[in-house]
Enzyme design. Structure first.
Site, short mmCIF file in Angstrom:
data_model
loop_
_atom_site.label_atom_id
_atom_site.label_comp_id
_atom_site.label_asym_id
_atom_site.label_seq_id
_atom_site.Cartn_x
_atom_site.Cartn_y
_atom_site.Cartn_z
N ASP A 88 -11.09 -9.54 -17.75
CA ASP A 88 -12.04 -10.15 -18.68
C ASP A 88 -11.71 -11.59 -19.06
OD1 ASP A 88 -13.05 -7.58 -18.65
OD2 ASP A 88 -13.15 -7.38 -20.82
N HIS A 234 -6.75 -9.18 -18.62
CA HIS A 234 -7.42 -10.45 -18.93
C HIS A 234 -6.83 -11.61 -18.12
CE1 HIS A 234 -8.51 -8.08 -22.49
NE2 HIS A 234 -9.50 -8.94 -22.68
ZN LIG Z 1 -13.51 -10.49 -23.86
#
Ligand SMILES: [Zn+2]
Length: 273
Positions: A88, A234
């Protein structure tokens, strides 16, 4: 942009969950009680409790009470030994190329939930993600911290703008949406239905934007690792280890090796549709 015909068709396809139906009935009941002042305290209390419950459900990223939500891959994909690594908040000019190199070394595919404005800013990098066989999905245009309390029109704008940006830059159309921080409101599901997007959360997340300890992130993700899992890491907003390395870059090699030795194949969410 979505064609108008399909928007109307898809709106018809939105079915509220039992919780949302109950909530609507409760509000009708409260309106009906207006004629009987002795019921007002009860009606007000019930409406407040209902709003608290809806808010609480929106703060629970893996819940399904506000609408469908992928927390695992479908059974058919799991039966093939598939797992999904989702990444992400990118693209990130420093971290994403290193992530792509690690994925390429193990011939693995991943799903990148990208922020629309970052896709526009790092367009070449976004195209490279897709070129290497991965998918870019919708993580909103600006990743606003107050996303879950936006009104329906602002919410729709945030999601549609990211959809349009990703299509324009990469030539691919997202089919999945993930809410910033996983937080959402009851307004979200009808918008996703209209844009033909499926909500995806995760089976386990590494908390790798806040935890600087790569070993801890890694062991959390690998605990009970099984076919059908959706894992969250992430490349944007990545925490750094004490040595200054992005946590995802430290975690991925061992995670991919464990997948390989367990016979698990990292695939995109899109391939499991
Ligand atoms: Zn996010």
């Amino acid at each position: 942009m979505m064609p108008r015909m399909s928007i109307a068709t898809r709106l018809d396809a939105w079915l509220p969950t039992p919780l949302l139906k109950g909530s609507a009935l409760l509000h009708l009941g409260a309106v009906a009680s207006l004629a009987r002042p002795q019921l007002w305290p009860w009606a007000l209390g019930a409406v407040l409790a209902d709003h608290l419950l809806l808010t609480a459900c929106g703060l629970w990223p893996r819940s399904r009470v506000l609408g469908p939500n992928w927390t695992h891959l479908p059974a058919a994909a799991a039966a093939r030994g598939a797992i999904a690594i989702t990444i992400d908040d990118g693209p990130d000019p420093e971290v994403t190329p290193r992530v792509l190199a690690l994925l390429a070394q193990s011939a693995s595919s991943a799903t990148f939930f990208c922020i629309g404005e970052r896709v526009a800013r790092y367009a070449e990098l976004a195209r490279e993600i897709v070129h290497q066989g991965h998918r870019i999905e919708n993580h909103s245009q600006h990743h606003r911290h107050h996303f879950s309390v936006l009104g329906p029109r602002s919410l729709a704008r945030e999601i549609a703008a990211a959809q349009e940006t990703i299509e324009r830059v990469t030539g691919t159309t997202p089919r999945f949406f993930r809410a910033p921080a996983g937080l959402r409101s009851p307004f979200l599901q009808p918008i996703l239905t209209r844009l033909d997007l499926k909500l995806a959360s995760w089976t386990r997340r590494g908390f790798d934007t806040v935890n600087h300890d790569a070993a801890a992130v890694s062991s959390r993700l690998r605990r009970g690792l099984a076919a059908g899992d959706i894992l969250l890491l992430h490349d944007g907003h990545a925490a750094r280890t004490a040595a200054g390395a992005p946590v995802i870059v430290e975690v991925l090699p061992a995670l991919l090796a464990v997948c390989s030795s367990a016979g698990l194949k990292p695939v995109t969410l899109h391939s499991a549709l």
